[in-house]
Design an enzyme around this catalytic site. Structure first.
Site, PDB file in Angstrom:
ATOM      1  N   SER A 137     -24.639  42.513 -24.201  1.00 24.45           N
ATOM      2  CA  SER A 137     -24.124  42.620 -25.580  1.00 24.45           C
ATOM      3  C   SER A 137     -23.389  41.374 -26.048  1.00 24.45           C
ATOM      4  O   SER A 137     -22.377  41.477 -26.741  1.00 24.45           O
ATOM      5  CB  SER A 137     -23.236  43.864 -25.708  1.00 24.45           C
ATOM      6  OG  SER A 137     -24.003  45.035 -25.518  1.00 24.45           O
ATOM      7  N   ASN A 149     -33.488  36.473 -23.525  1.00 24.50           N
ATOM      8  CA  ASN A 149     -34.442  37.362 -22.865  1.00 24.50           C
ATOM      9  C   ASN A 149     -35.054  38.250 -23.946  1.00 24.50           C
ATOM     10  O   ASN A 149     -34.420  39.186 -24.412  1.00 24.50           O
ATOM     11  CB  ASN A 149     -33.692  38.203 -21.812  1.00 24.50           C
ATOM     12  CG  ASN A 149     -34.588  39.238 -21.161  1.00 24.50           C
ATOM     13  OD1 ASN A 149     -35.812  39.212 -21.334  1.00 24.50           O
ATOM     14  ND2 ASN A 149     -33.987  40.155 -20.417  1.00 24.50           N
ATOM     15  N   GLU A 195     -24.599  40.762 -15.165  1.00 23.11           N
ATOM     16  CA  GLU A 195     -24.930  41.653 -16.270  1.00 23.11           C
ATOM     17  C   GLU A 195     -24.549  43.086 -15.904  1.00 23.11           C
ATOM     18  O   GLU A 195     -25.341  43.796 -15.258  1.00 23.11           O
ATOM     19  CB  GLU A 195     -26.426  41.603 -16.564  1.00 23.11           C
ATOM     20  CG  GLU A 195     -26.930  40.249 -16.992  1.00 23.11           C
ATOM     21  CD  GLU A 195     -28.130  40.372 -17.911  1.00 23.11           C
ATOM     22  OE1 GLU A 195     -28.040  39.904 -19.031  1.00 23.11           O
ATOM     23  OE2 GLU A 195     -29.140  40.979 -17.506  1.00 23.11           O
ATOM     24  N   GLY A 210     -27.365  46.067 -24.015  1.00 24.10           N
ATOM     25  CA  GLY A 210     -27.929  46.763 -25.164  1.00 24.10           C
ATOM     26  C   GLY A 210     -27.065  47.873 -25.728  1.00 24.10           C
ATOM     27  O   GLY A 210     -27.525  48.674 -26.542  1.00 24.10           O
ATOM     28  N   LYS A 241     -37.465  40.213 -23.666  1.00 22.45           N
ATOM     29  CA  LYS A 241     -37.957  41.475 -23.085  1.00 22.45           C
ATOM     30  C   LYS A 241     -39.373  41.767 -23.620  1.00 22.45           C
ATOM     31  O   LYS A 241     -40.143  40.844 -23.844  1.00 22.45           O
ATOM     32  CB  LYS A 241     -36.987  42.616 -23.373  1.00 22.45           C
ATOM     33  CG  LYS A 241     -35.544  42.281 -22.985  1.00 22.45           C
ATOM     34  CD  LYS A 241     -34.653  43.466 -23.006  1.00 22.45           C
ATOM     35  CE  LYS A 241     -33.225  43.018 -22.738  1.00 22.45           C
ATOM     36  NZ  LYS A 241     -32.319  44.120 -22.513  1.00 22.45           N
ATOM     37  N   GLU A 295     -33.303  46.088 -15.713  1.00 22.75           N
ATOM     38  CA  GLU A 295     -34.440  46.899 -16.192  1.00 22.75           C
ATOM     39  C   GLU A 295     -35.606  46.841 -15.208  1.00 22.75           C
ATOM     40  O   GLU A 295     -36.367  47.794 -15.074  1.00 22.75           O
ATOM     41  CB  GLU A 295     -34.845  46.441 -17.603  1.00 22.75           C
ATOM     42  CG  GLU A 295     -33.794  46.875 -18.621  1.00 22.75           C
ATOM     43  CD  GLU A 295     -33.667  45.979 -19.834  1.00 22.75           C
ATOM     44  OE1 GLU A 295     -34.566  45.155 -20.095  1.00 22.75           O
ATOM     45  OE2 GLU A 295     -32.631  46.098 -20.525  1.00 22.75           O
ATOM     46  N   HIS A 306     -33.582  41.566 -13.026  1.00 19.57           N
ATOM     47  CA  HIS A 306     -32.918  42.154 -14.193  1.00 19.57           C
ATOM     48  C   HIS A 306     -32.767  43.659 -13.944  1.00 19.57           C
ATOM     49  O   HIS A 306     -33.621  44.282 -13.324  1.00 19.57           O
ATOM     50  CB  HIS A 306     -33.762  41.893 -15.445  1.00 19.57           C
ATOM     51  CG  HIS A 306     -33.049  42.255 -16.713  1.00 19.57           C
ATOM     52  ND1 HIS A 306     -32.931  43.558 -17.137  1.00 19.57           N
ATOM     53  CD2 HIS A 306     -32.403  41.502 -17.622  1.00 19.57           C
ATOM     54  CE1 HIS A 306     -32.237  43.577 -18.274  1.00 19.57           C
ATOM     55  NE2 HIS A 306     -31.900  42.339 -18.587  1.00 19.57           N
TER      56      HIS A 306
HETATM   57  C1  PEP Z   1     -30.216  41.573 -21.196  1.00 23.74           C
HETATM   58  O1  PEP Z   1     -31.015  42.485 -21.186  1.00 23.74           O
HETATM   59  O2  PEP Z   1     -30.332  40.645 -20.387  1.00 23.74           O
HETATM   60  C2  PEP Z   1     -29.132  41.607 -22.164  1.00 23.74           C
HETATM   61  C3  PEP Z   1     -28.072  40.943 -21.904  1.00 23.74           C
HETATM   62  O3  PEP Z   1     -29.333  42.388 -23.298  1.00 23.74           O
HETATM   63  P1  PEP Z   1     -28.332  42.537 -24.545  1.00 23.74           P
HETATM   64  O4  PEP Z   1     -27.835  41.169 -24.900  1.00 23.74           O
HETATM   65  O5  PEP Z   1     -29.173  43.146 -25.623  1.00 23.74           O
HETATM   66  O6  PEP Z   1     -27.218  43.427 -24.095  1.00 23.74           O
END
Ligand code: PEP
Length: 257
Positions: free
Chosen positions: A219, A12, A175, A181, A14, A107, A105
Site C-alpha cells: 500500500s 509490480n 511486504e 492491496g 501483477k 501471492e 511474492h
Molecule cells: C505488491 O503486491 O507487491 C504490493 C505492494 O501491492 P500494493 O502496493 O497494491 O499493496
C-alpha cells in the site's frame, strides 16, 4: 553505508493491463524519465523498474527503450529450459530484456504454494541468468498479531536466499501480507524495526550485506511514500496498485528525494 545504496522503486503490475493500456503507461513513464533527465537537476534520485505481465515484456522493452527505466519479470522457473508448461525461465526473461525478477511474492506463495526452498532455487536461477532477484518476505496479519513478524521474516530469509548471493544480484522486499492491496501500512517504527532486522540477518549470510537494497512494499501511495522512504534501511519501494497509474508511480519515485 545507506548513502551508497541508490533507492529503487519497482512497479509490480501483477495480472493487469492489456497491450494498449500497458503501452500507454510505459510510454508515459519513459517520457517523464527522459524529460526529467533533460531538465538539469530534475532527474530522479532513484532507479525505476517496471514488472509487467509476461505477455507485455517484449513490447514494453521497446517502449521503454531510450529511457533508463528497467524491466523485470514477476516470477521464473528454477530450470533453464525443459518440459514445464506455462513457465518461463530466468534465461528467457534475460533474453527479452529483463534485468530483475520478483521472486516469492506473497501471492505466489499463497496462490501456488511456493515454499522458501522453491524461492531459493528460483533465486539461484536468476543469478545463473544474470538477473537481480527481488526476494519478497513478510508476515501475515495473524503472525504480526502474535508478535512473530521478525521471526517469520528471518525464517523466510534463511530459506529463500541461496549461498553466495550479494549486493549485485539480490534485493529484498519486505511486504507484510496484510498491507498488500489493503490501504493499510505498518507504522514507521514497525517498518524500521523489520528492515533493521533484515539488515542484521543479511550480515553473515550474503556477500556485501550493507550494499543489499531492502525495499518496503504494501500500500505505498503518493501520500505515504515520503514518510516510508525516509525510514532508515528503506532503500526503495515495491509498488502494486499505485504502479498502474503513471502520475502516482512517478510521484512515489519523486518522493525518493
Ligand atoms: C505488491 O503486491 O507487491 C504490493 C505492494 O501491492 P500494493 O502496493 O497494491 O499493496
Amino acid at each position: 553505508m545507506a548513502q551508497d545504496r541508490r533507492k529503487l522503486v519497482a512497479g509490480n503490475w501483477k495480472m493487469n493491463l492489456l497491450r494498449d493500456d500497458g503501452l500507454v503507461l510505459a510510454r508515459e513513464l519513459a517520457h517523464r524519465e527522459v524529460a526529467a533527465r533533460r531538465i538539469g537537476g530534475a532527474h530522479l534520485a532513484c532507479e525505476l523498474l517496471v514488472c509487467p505481465p509476461a505477455t507485455l515484456l517484449a513490447v514494453l522493452g521497446e517502449a521503454l527503450g531510450g529511457s533508463k527505466i528497467l524491466l523485470g519479470g514477476q516470477d521464473c522457473h528454477a530450470e533453464a529450459k525443459g518440459a514445464h508448461t506455462g513457465d518461463l525461465s530466468a534465461e528467457m526473461l534475460q533474453d527479452v530484456g529483463c534485468s530483475h525478477v520478483i521472486l516469492g511474492h506473497s501471492e505466489r506463495r499463497s496462490d501456488h504454494g511456493e515454499s522458501d526452498a522453491a524461492v531459493c532455487a528460483k533465486a539461484a536461477a536468476a543469478r545463473r541468468a544474470g538477473l537481480v532477484a527481488i526476494v519478497c518476505v513478510g508476515e501475515s496479519e495473524a503472525e504480526r498479531m502474535a508478535g512473530q513478524a521478525l521471526e517469520v521474516v528471518a525464517r523466510q530469509l534463511a530459506g529463500s536466499i541461496p549461498a553466495e548471493m550479494g549486493a549485485g544480484d539480490l534485493v529484498i522486499a519486505y511486504e507484510p501480507v496484510w498491507a498488500i492491496g489493503t490501504g493499510r501500512t505498518p507504522t514507521v517504527h514497525e517498518v524500521g524495526e523489520v528492515h533493521a532486522h533484515i539488515r542484521e540477518r543479511l550480515a553473515g549470510s550474503v556477500a556485501e550485506p550493507a550494499g543489499v537494497r531492502i525495499l518496503y512494499g504494501g500500500s505505498v501511495k503518493p501520500g505515504n511514500a515520503g514518510e516510508l522512504l525516509a525510514i532508515g534501511d528503506v532503500d526503495g519501494a515495491l509498488v502494486g496498485g499505485a504502479s498502474l497509474v503513471a502520475g502516482d508511480f512517478w510521484a512515489i519515485a519523486r518522493s525518493c528525494g
